[in-house]
Scaffold this motif. Structure first.
Motif, mmCIF file in Angstrom:
data_model
loop_
_atom_site.group_PDB
_atom_site.id
_atom_site.type_symbol
_atom_site.label_atom_id
_atom_site.label_comp_id
_atom_site.label_asym_id
_atom_site.label_seq_id
_atom_site.Cartn_x
_atom_site.Cartn_y
_atom_site.Cartn_z
ATOM 1 N N UNK A 1 17.199 -23.563 27.054
ATOM 2 C CA UNK A 1 18.119 -23.481 28.218
ATOM 3 C C UNK A 1 19.304 -23.209 27.872
ATOM 4 N N UNK A 2 19.373 -23.038 26.389
ATOM 5 C CA UNK A 2 20.515 -22.647 25.852
ATOM 6 C C UNK A 2 22.051 -23.821 26.048
ATOM 7 N N UNK A 3 21.652 -25.063 26.034
ATOM 8 C CA UNK A 3 22.657 -26.054 26.509
ATOM 9 C C UNK A 3 23.147 -26.639 25.152
ATOM 10 N N UNK A 4 22.745 -26.338 24.212
ATOM 11 C CA UNK A 4 23.160 -26.669 22.716
ATOM 12 C C UNK A 4 22.435 -28.144 22.319
ATOM 13 N N UNK A 5 21.429 -28.637 22.932
ATOM 14 C CA UNK A 5 20.840 -29.683 22.547
ATOM 15 C C UNK A 5 19.110 -29.454 22.968
ATOM 16 N N UNK A 6 18.415 -30.409 22.431
ATOM 17 C CA UNK A 6 17.056 -30.229 22.709
ATOM 18 C C UNK A 6 16.522 -31.486 23.508
ATOM 19 N N UNK A 7 15.913 -30.780 24.677
ATOM 20 C CA UNK A 7 15.261 -31.895 25.576
ATOM 21 C C UNK A 7 14.020 -32.470 24.904
ATOM 22 N N UNK A 8 13.337 -33.524 25.495
ATOM 23 C CA UNK A 8 12.163 -33.741 24.977
ATOM 24 C C UNK A 8 11.108 -32.638 25.124
ATOM 25 N N UNK A 9 11.013 -31.956 26.184
ATOM 26 C CA UNK A 9 10.206 -30.968 26.273
ATOM 27 C C UNK A 9 10.543 -29.689 25.183
ATOM 28 N N UNK A 10 11.589 -29.453 25.124
ATOM 29 C CA UNK A 10 11.810 -28.529 24.146
ATOM 30 C C UNK A 10 11.398 -28.847 22.576
ATOM 31 N N UNK A 11 11.803 -30.302 22.371
ATOM 32 C CA UNK A 11 11.415 -30.833 21.009
ATOM 33 C C UNK A 11 9.877 -30.824 20.927
ATOM 34 N N UNK A 12 9.154 -31.148 22.102
ATOM 35 C CA UNK A 12 7.615 -31.020 22.093
ATOM 36 C C UNK A 12 7.240 -29.765 21.722
ATOM 37 N N UNK A 13 7.792 -28.702 22.380
ATOM 38 C CA UNK A 13 7.277 -27.436 22.009
ATOM 39 C C UNK A 13 7.351 -27.079 20.357
ATOM 40 N N UNK A 14 8.602 -27.473 19.952
ATOM 41 C CA UNK A 14 8.717 -27.063 18.483
ATOM 42 C C UNK A 14 7.861 -27.894 17.838
ATOM 43 N N UNK A 15 7.606 -29.331 18.158
ATOM 44 C CA UNK A 15 6.692 -30.134 17.414
ATOM 45 C C UNK A 15 5.189 -29.472 17.526
#
Length: 146
Positions: free
Chosen positions: A69-83
């Protein structure tokens, strides 16, 4: 804008699907004849274990790609996708609680500093063995030559 876009069109049978919106992180550039063919180190070991500048830059690039979402931070969902991309596993509640308690957050989301600190801690926990960090490099589509 210089951003490429790929799309797929087709018919899917009924069922559940997981869509993972990631790029490979691949960057094409002309190879120079004097190019170093040695693997780029991810860690420095002296005087203490720390991430190399090159690896920190790669992680910053990865962070930008995962910040959907280009907000400069990683939400749990975004971090989950990375993981999921790097380990094949989802982040359990207990693991996310560790992130929340130990790494810099902004509005409940992981900052770039927190993301880098998490990888620094991983390097220290593995006594400077870069094997797990190399998985991140490979899984995100980067070359071991950075």
């Amino acid at each position: 804008s210089g951003k490429a876009m790929w799309e797929w069109e087709g018919q899917l049978d009924a069922g559940r699907y997981t869509v993972i919106p990631f790029t490979s992180g691949t960057r094409f550039k002309k190879r120079q004849e004097t190019q170093n063919h040695e693997e780029t180190p991810l860690l420095e070991r002296f005087p203490k274990i720390k991430l190399t500048r090159e690896f920190q830059q790669l992680l910053s690039d990865v962070y930008g790609k995962v910040d959907l979402d280009s907000n400069g931070t990683l939400s749990r969902k975004e971090f989950n996708l990375f993981n999921w991309r790097t380990s094949g596993e989802e982040v359990a509640d207990e693991e996310w609680n560790v992130v929340e308690e130990n790494f810099p957050l902004k509005n409940g989301e992981l900052t770039l500093d927190g993301f880098l600190t998490l990888h620094q801690m991983e390097a220290e926990d593995n006594d400077g063995d870069p094997s797990e960090l190399k998985v991140t490099v490979q899984a995100m589509g980067y070359s071991k030559y950075l």
